[in-house]
Design a protein around this motif. Structure first.
Motif, PDB file in Angstrom:
ATOM      1  N   PRO A  86     -14.375  43.583  88.851  1.00  0.00           N
ATOM      2  CA  PRO A  86     -13.249  44.346  89.420  1.00  0.00           C
ATOM      3  C   PRO A  86     -13.596  45.833  89.522  1.00  0.00           C
ATOM      4  CG  PRO A  86     -12.594  43.073  87.477  1.00  0.00           C
ATOM      5  CD  PRO A  86     -14.070  43.031  87.534  1.00  0.00           C
ATOM      6  N   PHE A  87     -12.922  46.518  90.398  1.00  0.00           N
ATOM      7  CA  PHE A  87     -13.256  47.917  90.651  1.00  0.00           C
ATOM      8  C   PHE A  87     -11.987  48.696  90.971  1.00  0.00           C
ATOM      9  CE2 PHE A  87     -15.201  51.159  93.639  1.00  0.00           C
ATOM     10  CZ  PHE A  87     -15.887  51.845  92.655  1.00  0.00           C
ATOM     11  N   LEU A  88     -11.911  49.897  90.436  1.00  0.00           N
ATOM     12  CA  LEU A  88     -10.822  50.844  90.714  1.00  0.00           C
ATOM     13  C   LEU A  88      -9.426  50.193  90.701  1.00  0.00           C
ATOM     14  CD1 LEU A  88     -12.424  53.170  93.419  1.00  0.00           C
ATOM     15  CD2 LEU A  88     -11.718  53.797  91.124  1.00  0.00           C
TER      16      LEU A  88
ATOM     17  N   TRP B 158      -7.839  46.929  88.820  1.00  0.00           N
ATOM     18  CA  TRP B 158      -7.409  46.815  87.425  1.00  0.00           C
ATOM     19  C   TRP B 158      -5.894  46.859  87.312  1.00  0.00           C
ATOM     20  CZ3 TRP B 158     -10.627  45.095  83.933  1.00  0.00           C
ATOM     21  CH2 TRP B 158     -11.992  45.303  84.092  1.00  0.00           C
ATOM     22  N   ASP B 159      -5.282  47.812  88.010  1.00  0.00           N
ATOM     23  CA  ASP B 159      -3.816  47.879  87.888  1.00  0.00           C
ATOM     24  C   ASP B 159      -3.100  47.027  88.932  1.00  0.00           C
ATOM     25  OD1 ASP B 159      -4.682  49.712  89.773  1.00  0.00           O
ATOM     26  OD2 ASP B 159      -3.021  51.076  89.483  1.00  0.00           O
TER      27      ASP B 159
ATOM     28  N   LEU C 264      -4.757  43.002  88.230  1.00  0.00           N
ATOM     29  CA  LEU C 264      -4.699  42.458  86.871  1.00  0.00           C
ATOM     30  C   LEU C 264      -3.389  42.821  86.167  1.00  0.00           C
ATOM     31  CD1 LEU C 264      -6.181  40.902  84.694  1.00  0.00           C
ATOM     32  CD2 LEU C 264      -7.218  43.036  83.938  1.00  0.00           C
ATOM     33  N   ASP C 265      -3.133  44.139  86.085  1.00  0.00           N
ATOM     34  CA  ASP C 265      -2.009  44.605  85.269  1.00  0.00           C
ATOM     35  C   ASP C 265      -0.649  44.247  85.875  1.00  0.00           C
ATOM     36  OD1 ASP C 265      -0.868  45.834  83.109  1.00  0.00           O
ATOM     37  OD2 ASP C 265      -0.835  47.813  84.037  1.00  0.00           O
TER      38      ASP C 265
ATOM     39  N   LEU D  81      -1.544  39.553  87.909  1.00  0.00           N
ATOM     40  CA  LEU D  81      -2.061  38.347  87.256  1.00  0.00           C
ATOM     41  C   LEU D  81      -1.582  38.205  85.814  1.00  0.00           C
ATOM     42  CD1 LEU D  81      -5.683  38.193  88.718  1.00  0.00           C
ATOM     43  CD2 LEU D  81      -3.705  36.797  89.310  1.00  0.00           C
ATOM     44  N   LEU D  82      -1.586  39.310  85.067  1.00  0.00           N
ATOM     45  CA  LEU D  82      -1.125  39.188  83.678  1.00  0.00           C
ATOM     46  C   LEU D  82       0.351  38.785  83.617  1.00  0.00           C
ATOM     47  CD1 LEU D  82      -3.093  42.090  81.935  1.00  0.00           C
ATOM     48  CD2 LEU D  82      -3.371  39.633  81.579  1.00  0.00           C
TER      49      LEU D  82
ATOM     50  N   VAL E 105       0.507  35.102  84.480  1.00  0.00           N
ATOM     51  CA  VAL E 105       0.056  34.227  83.388  1.00  0.00           C
ATOM     52  C   VAL E 105       1.102  34.189  82.268  1.00  0.00           C
ATOM     53  CG1 VAL E 105      -1.687  34.010  81.562  1.00  0.00           C
ATOM     54  CG2 VAL E 105      -2.383  34.525  83.897  1.00  0.00           C
TER      55      VAL E 105
ATOM     56  N   TYR F 150      -6.184  32.721  92.558  1.00  0.00           N
ATOM     57  CA  TYR F 150      -6.181  32.522  91.094  1.00  0.00           C
ATOM     58  C   TYR F 150      -5.653  31.124  90.751  1.00  0.00           C
ATOM     59  CZ  TYR F 150      -5.081  32.836  86.206  1.00  0.00           C
ATOM     60  OH  TYR F 150      -5.019  32.561  84.866  1.00  0.00           O
TER      61      TYR F 150
ATOM     62  N   VAL G 191      -9.256  31.348  87.603  1.00  0.00           N
ATOM     63  CA  VAL G 191      -9.940  32.527  87.067  1.00  0.00           C
ATOM     64  C   VAL G 191      -9.873  33.636  88.121  1.00  0.00           C
ATOM     65  CG1 VAL G 191     -12.245  31.958  87.939  1.00  0.00           C
ATOM     66  CG2 VAL G 191     -12.029  33.217  85.810  1.00  0.00           C
ATOM     67  N   TRP G 192      -9.933  34.862  87.616  1.00  0.00           N
ATOM     68  CA  TRP G 192      -9.873  36.025  88.508  1.00  0.00           C
ATOM     69  C   TRP G 192     -11.295  36.343  88.966  1.00  0.00           C
ATOM     70  CZ3 TRP G 192      -9.601  41.649  86.499  1.00  0.00           C
ATOM     71  CH2 TRP G 192      -9.293  42.530  87.535  1.00  0.00           C
ATOM     72  N   SER G 193     -11.590  36.141  90.220  1.00  0.00           N
ATOM     73  CA  SER G 193     -12.967  36.338  90.681  1.00  0.00           C
ATOM     74  C   SER G 193     -13.027  37.229  91.916  1.00  0.00           C
ATOM     75  CB  SER G 193     -13.611  34.985  90.996  1.00  0.00           C
ATOM     76  OG  SER G 193     -14.887  35.197  91.570  1.00  0.00           O
TER      77      SER G 193
END
Lengths: 135, 312
Positions: free
Chosen positions: B40-42, B45-46, B49-50, B53-54, B57, B86, B91-93
């Motif tokens: 992941p890049f820049l 992440w937020d 993912l933040d 996805l989180l 989940v 996902y 999985v996060w790819s």
């Protein structure tokens, strides 16, 4: 795996081969078009169209060469980040004092390395990290 | 055109579309598979993912999140694609996403190839240029960074909307045009300009056809939509420094964008611009489709100038 320099040379050849092929294709395609549209402005379009195609392809060639350089730099940078993230996770798993904050900072949740680190932990706990990171 | 000729052209168009899709997809996949890294890049992440996805989940993802702003943008389609991928993969790819998002430019190239042949007959030169424009790695980051599929969605939806406006639209086509304009905005904030481009085209139709009432009403609705979408775009105070602070800086940034790349763009595209002159002069229906991408580029440059016009 090829050395980076070798990859670059391979793609240089690819571009060398590709561009003349494009020029030839475009030339014959437009030549074919003239048989159905020989009148007036349509006829004048052919040399101008070819000139436009040639200029565009020359430009594409330059941008392409730059693109492959940039792609190699990108790949190297991302591999570096991947390696740092793995180290940070390994250090965390060992319970050592140092999660490599310096490294995680480079992971560019750019202004907030602490948060990136927190996200890495939470994502690992949730089992959703990319396979490359947890391998 | 006879029915037989029309059928033959339709079949040629389908072949052109299929081959454009496959060649563009193959070229993009080759490049992405060789150079992308599963990292992941820049903003991922937020934004991925933040915020997405989180919560997904944990089971506390709210549907409003899909429409919420990420900086100036409401990246609905990117979020949906991330969730789908996902769910399928477990999985996060980012690398897989970079490969999957190659479908978007391939689809756009395919549509353009189809329309090009169906509307104007078989043209191998157009096919080659379309495939080159979408298949070659001209903007590396958009190929390799999996968080760039917003651009793919924006271009795809905008081009469909613009195509719908290229001929005088019936009411269902106009409604579809409005929908695709909104889709463009839900890809990236720049999509707010898509209905404005379409409004301009309907304005041209109105002037040329002399049936101005209905077409101008449609154009006004599109202008209103564009304004509404603009008003829905959040202001991000942290990005103030990125904006042009004066008219001079704004003009400088605008020129730079129009001269892309290497500051020679205007000269490189000059023959093409001269070629378009008779298109402007003639009254032939549908031909001014050629003008539209140019208008869209200009507006995009305006947008970029306004939001990222600071030379610093």
């Amino acid at each position: 795996m090829f050395h980076v320099y070798t990859q670059q040379k391979i793609f240089d050849r690819y571009v060398d081969l590709l561009l003349p092929a494009f020029v030839a294709l475009c030339y014959f395609a437009d030549k074919a078009d003239t048989r159905t549209k020989p009148e007036g402005w349509d006829r004048a379009q052919v040399p101008m169209g070819l000139l436009q195609i040639a200029l565009a392809l020359a430009l594409v060639g330059f941008v392409q060469l730059q693109s492959f350089d940039r792609a190699i730099v990108w790949q190297s940078r991302m591999r570096n980040q991947l390696s740092m993230a793995r180290n940070a996770l390994a250090a965390q798993a060992e319970g050592g004092p140092g999660l490599e904050r310096r490294g995680v900072g480079f992971l560019t949740f750019s202004t907030n390395p602490e948060k990136t680190l927190g996200l890495l932990k939470e994502a690992r706990a949730a089992g959703i990290l990319p396979a490359s990171l947890v391998r | 055109m006879s029915r037989q000729a029309e059928a033959s052209r339709g079949s040629d168009a389908a072949v052109a579309a299929a081959t454009a899709f496959l060649v563009t997809l193959a070229a993009r996949l080759l490049f992405v598979s060789r150079y992308s890294v599963d990292m992941p890049f820049l903003d991922q992440w937020d934004a991925e993912l933040d915020s997405l996805l989180l919560p997904y989940v944990r089971g506390d993802l709210e549907w409003q999140t899909l429409f919420s702003p990420h900086n100036e943008h409401r990246i609905f389609f990117t979020r949906v694609l991330t969730l789908i991928l996902y769910s399928v993969q477990g999985v996060w790819s980012p690398r897989t996403m970079a490969q999957v998002q190659t479908i978007l430019p391939a689809l756009t190239a395919s549509l353009l190839a189809y329309w090009s042949v169906r509307d104007r007959g078989s043209r191998a030169g157009s096919w080659v240029l379309i495939v080159a424009a979408f298949g070659l790695p001209l903007a590396v980051t958009n190929h390799l960074w999996s968080f760039q599929n917003q651009f793919g969605f924006l271009v795809l939806f905008s081009i469909v909307a613009i195509r719908l406006a290229a001929t005088e639209p019936s009411l269902p086509r106009f409604l579809a045009l409005m929908c695709f304009s909104v889709f463009a905005y839900l890809s990236m904030a720049g999509g707010a300009l898509t209905p404005l481009v379409c409004a301009g085209m309907l304005g041209v139709h109105a002037v040329r056809s002399g049936r101005s009432g209905r077409l101008l009403s449609m154009a006004l609705l599109l202008v209103g939509l564009s304004l509404l979408l603009y008003l829905l775009t959040p202001d991000v105070p942290q990005h103030d420094a990125l904006r042009a602070q004066s008219i001079t800086k704004s003009a400088a940034a605008f020129s730079l964008l129009l001269l892309w790349p290497f500051g020679v763009g205007a000269f490189v595209w000059l023959p093409g611009r001269l070629l378009r002159l008779p298109v402007v002069a003639t009254r032939s229906q549908g031909n001014h489709l050629v003008l539209v991408p140019v208008g869209a580029l200009r507006l995009d440059a305006c947008d970029e100038r306004c939001t990222r016009g600071s030379p610093e």
